[in-house]
Design a protein around this motif. Structure first.
Motif, mmCIF file in Angstrom:
data_model
loop_
_atom_site.group_PDB
_atom_site.id
_atom_site.type_symbol
_atom_site.label_atom_id
_atom_site.label_comp_id
_atom_site.label_asym_id
_atom_site.label_seq_id
_atom_site.Cartn_x
_atom_site.Cartn_y
_atom_site.Cartn_z
ATOM 1 N N LYS A 133 4.125 -6.992 14.569
ATOM 2 C CA LYS A 133 2.877 -7.495 15.164
ATOM 3 C C LYS A 133 3.094 -8.815 15.879
ATOM 4 O O LYS A 133 2.309 -9.185 16.743
ATOM 5 C CB LYS A 133 1.827 -7.725 14.064
ATOM 6 N N THR A 154 -2.348 2.793 17.808
ATOM 7 C CA THR A 154 -2.028 4.072 17.189
ATOM 8 C C THR A 154 -0.550 4.371 17.404
ATOM 9 O O THR A 154 0.072 3.852 18.333
ATOM 10 C CB THR A 154 -2.841 5.237 17.798
ATOM 11 N N GLU A 164 1.875 2.558 8.001
ATOM 12 C CA GLU A 164 1.108 2.879 9.216
ATOM 13 C C GLU A 164 -0.217 2.110 9.258
ATOM 14 O O GLU A 164 -0.792 1.902 10.323
ATOM 15 C CB GLU A 164 0.873 4.383 9.356
ATOM 16 N N GLN A 165 -0.646 1.679 8.042
ATOM 17 C CA GLN A 165 -1.865 0.868 7.957
ATOM 18 C C GLN A 165 -1.763 -0.403 8.805
ATOM 19 O O GLN A 165 -2.758 -0.861 9.378
ATOM 20 C CB GLN A 165 -2.068 0.473 6.481
ATOM 21 N N ILE A 166 -0.538 -0.947 8.898
ATOM 22 C CA ILE A 166 -0.326 -2.172 9.673
ATOM 23 C C ILE A 166 -0.720 -1.931 11.130
ATOM 24 O O ILE A 166 -1.366 -2.765 11.767
ATOM 25 C CB ILE A 166 1.168 -2.598 9.597
ATOM 26 N N GLU A 196 -2.687 0.567 12.237
ATOM 27 C CA GLU A 196 -4.122 0.887 12.310
ATOM 28 C C GLU A 196 -4.952 -0.400 12.268
ATOM 29 O O GLU A 196 -5.862 -0.585 13.079
ATOM 30 C CB GLU A 196 -4.516 1.823 11.151
ATOM 31 N N ASP A 197 -4.605 -1.308 11.337
ATOM 32 C CA ASP A 197 -5.355 -2.564 11.231
ATOM 33 C C ASP A 197 -5.234 -3.402 12.496
ATOM 34 O O ASP A 197 -6.083 -4.239 12.782
ATOM 35 C CB ASP A 197 -4.862 -3.390 10.033
ATOM 36 N N ASP A 198 -4.138 -3.184 13.238
ATOM 37 C CA ASP A 198 -3.899 -3.939 14.462
ATOM 38 C C ASP A 198 -4.621 -3.285 15.663
ATOM 39 O O ASP A 198 -4.492 -3.733 16.796
ATOM 40 C CB ASP A 198 -2.380 -3.978 14.707
ATOM 41 N N GLY A 199 -5.356 -2.193 15.373
ATOM 42 C CA GLY A 199 -6.111 -1.527 16.431
ATOM 43 C C GLY A 199 -5.253 -0.704 17.377
ATOM 44 O O GLY A 199 -5.657 -0.397 18.495
ATOM 45 N N THR A 254 0.805 -1.220 0.000
ATOM 46 C CA THR A 254 0.000 0.000 0.000
ATOM 47 C C THR A 254 0.841 1.274 0.000
ATOM 48 O O THR A 254 0.338 2.350 -0.293
ATOM 49 C CB THR A 254 -0.903 0.067 1.256
#
Ligand code: HEC
Ligand code: HEC
Length: 497
Positions: A150, A60, A51-53, A55-58, A47
């Motif tokens: 993660k 910030t 930072e999406q990684i 965000e998707d992991d809930g 992508t």
């Protein structure tokens, strides 16, 4: 998913069409490369927004001026967290050294000059266990972008997210039991351990023989100046903790203990998100963000060897350039080692992942490191064996051949190399066996011309966030003494180069 597939097939058709059309001009060729890269980016689900990684992991990414991050910064730079006041986290993870230490292997406690970082940092010859070389057995990884991990932290993943949502650590009561004190994130769990390592921070003289819990309790009491730690430092940390935990009336005993220290250290490191690089700009749709050479390198990196690529992406996958899995690469084994006897009685071996799982097939596996900003974090590999990025890459293409000609003089002076040949042969043999068993994802038989290798390196350079070359940009992540807070044990780093 379906949409992605359709889109990528459509692009593929365009690419194929362009190829069949036999266009010959240089401009046309560069358009072809662009289209091929776009197709790969879609196929691989990249992508350009790592930072999406998070965000998707809930989660910030904390801001640098968050009071918790500010507290963490001061703690990260404080030798008060070192048992004998000779090392801090920043001693091995300094922002001006790419979040690492620029050494083959780190020197932790009892450095000859504790504030000297990078080349020239050596241990005092009077230090306990001194053997003329670095006292820590693995290369220091960068703390930059660790917020993106993660699954696990450390080269062997010994701090690891469990499927039940908990975190496994070396404090866990068993291999499948989460550590109840790990805290909310991998970074918070990890921050509990460097202070307990004799060679990194604890020293051989502080809390000798104590449990990790007692040791951490002592450090909390030291920073809070109460109980067993009363009177050890003159610095008043309480206002920083009150601000960080939004508790203006909290007392030291309430606010300052190792759990809160770990939360602050984690928040500071998690704020070190540095991925504003040319590759990400390209991946989000800006064709001019990469040079033609970087684009050729990207194709090599992302393509499967069956299609003329180098297959790097099978392990350095996703926008964080790691699958967070463990692989045998058989990088040369140098340094003190982790004490894993290799049949010949040498304690200088490092079995990597097998130290955590106990499985013989996990011997010599290490977690795939991210490649973001890799240009800034030499030397490379779990033992820091390679000084140059080019050699680290060459090793992947021909591990057996590279190990046969490994030149240990590239390691920092004093690095322990007594068992280099034996230990490295054992790792090489493990790779050969894994390949024979079809258990290795490391491509075999990829050979690159020197021009192609240069292209691949140019691509890796496109993963560097250029802001990191500017000390002024990094200043918010460097602790300084000031009117608001002053630390008598601040690491005031100096660099020889
Ligand atoms: C003497 C050098 C040294 C000091 C001091 C030190 N570290 Fe490290 N750090 C290392 C090394 C070496 C590793 C890799 C160890 C391993 O994987 O077994 C590491 C690993 C890490 C990692 C994992 C990174 C990754 O990619 O998995 C984090 C996060 C980290 N350290 C944070 C800290 C914090 C926080 C402190 C202070 C409380 C600290 N370190 C103090 C050398 C040091
Ligand atoms: C089979 C999985 C795998 C593949 C494929 C792979 N790597 Fe790696 N890479 C790793 C692992 C694991 C390490 C760490 C090895 C160690 O330290 O012992 C690593 C280390 C590196 C390093 C050193 C990073 C550091 O911070 O020390 C670089 C650079 C690198 N790889 C680039 C590449 C490139 C370029 C390619 C494609 C030619 C590639 N890798 C293909 C798994 C892989």
């Amino acid at each position: 998913m379906r949409l992605l597939f359709t889109l990528s097939s459509a692009l593929l058709a365009v690419v194929l069409g362009a190829c069949l059309g036999g266009s010959s001009g240089a401009k046309d060729h560069s358009q072809e490369v662009d289209l091929q890269l776009r197709a790969l980016i879609l196929q691989l689900g990249l992508t350009g927004r790592p930072e999406q990684i998070v965000e998707d992991d809930g989660r910030t990414i904390p801001e640098a001026d968050d009071p918790l991050v500010m507290l963490g910064k001061h703690l990260f730079f404080s030798k008060s967290l070192g048992g004998d006041f000779t090392s801090s986290c920043a001693s091995c993870h300094h922002p001006l050294l790419g979040g690492a230490d620029a050494l083959t292997l780190p020197v932790g406690v009892e450095a000859m000059d504790p504030d000297l970082l990078g080349p020239g940092r050596v241990q005092l010859s009077t230090a306990i266990g001194y053997d003329g070389g670095p006292n820590v057995p693995r290369n220091s990884p960068t703390t930059f972008n660790i917020v993106l991990y993660k699954q696990s932290l450390f080269w062997d993943g010994r701090v690891q997210r469990h499927t039940d949502g908990g975190i496994f650590t070396p404090d866990s009561a068993g291999p499948t039991v989460s550590d109840p004190n790990a805290g909310p994130t991998l970074a918070a769990a990890q921050a509990r351990f460097p202070v307990t390592s004799e060679d990194e921070m604890k020293s051989h003289s502080f809390e000798t023989g104590s449990t990790r819990a007692v040791l951490r309790g002592h450090l909390g009491a030291r920073i809070g100046r109460y109980g067993m730690g009363a009177g050890e430092i003159p610095d008043d940390w309480l206002p920083l903790f009150r601000a960080a935990f939004a508790s203006p009336l909290g007392t030291s005993q309430e606010l300052i203990h190792y759990d809160t220290i770990a939360l602050a250290l984690a928040a500071y490191q998690e704020s070190q998100f540095f991925a504003a690089n040319a590759w990400n700009r390209f991946a989000t749709g800006i064709p001019g963000a990469l040079t033609a050479q970087q684009k050729r390198g990207a194709l090599l990196f992302l393509r499967d060897p069956a299609y003329g690529g180098a297959g790097c992406v099978s392990c350095h996958s996703g926008d964080f350039f790691t699958d967070e899995e463990f692989h045998i690469l058989a990088f040369p084994q140098i340094g003190r080692g982790k004490g894993d006897l290799n049949g010949q009685g040498s304690p200088t071996q490092d079995w990597g992942r097998a130290r955590v799982t106990g499985a013989p097939t996990d011997r010599f596996k290490f977690r795939t490191p991210t490649l973001l900003n890799v240009e800034l974090t030499a030397p490379y590999g779990h033992s820091g064996a390679y000084d140059s990025l080019a050699d680290a890459v060459r090793h992947h293409l021909d591990p057996v051949g590279m190990n046969a000609i490994y030149n240990w003089t590239q390691a920092d002076p004093g690095t322990q190399v007594f068992d280099l040949i034996l230990n490295t042969q054992e790792a090489t043999q493990a790779l050969i066996s894994a390949r024979a068993a079809g258990a290795s994802r490391l491509p075999q038989g990829v050979s690159l011309t020197s021009a192609e290798l240069a292209d691949l390196l140019a691509f890796l350079q496109a993963l560097t966030d250029p802001r990191l070359r500017d000390p002024a940009f990094l200043e918010p992540w460097i602790a300084r003494n000031g009117a608001e807070f002053s630390d008598s044990q601040l690491l005031d780093a100096r660099f020889s180069q």
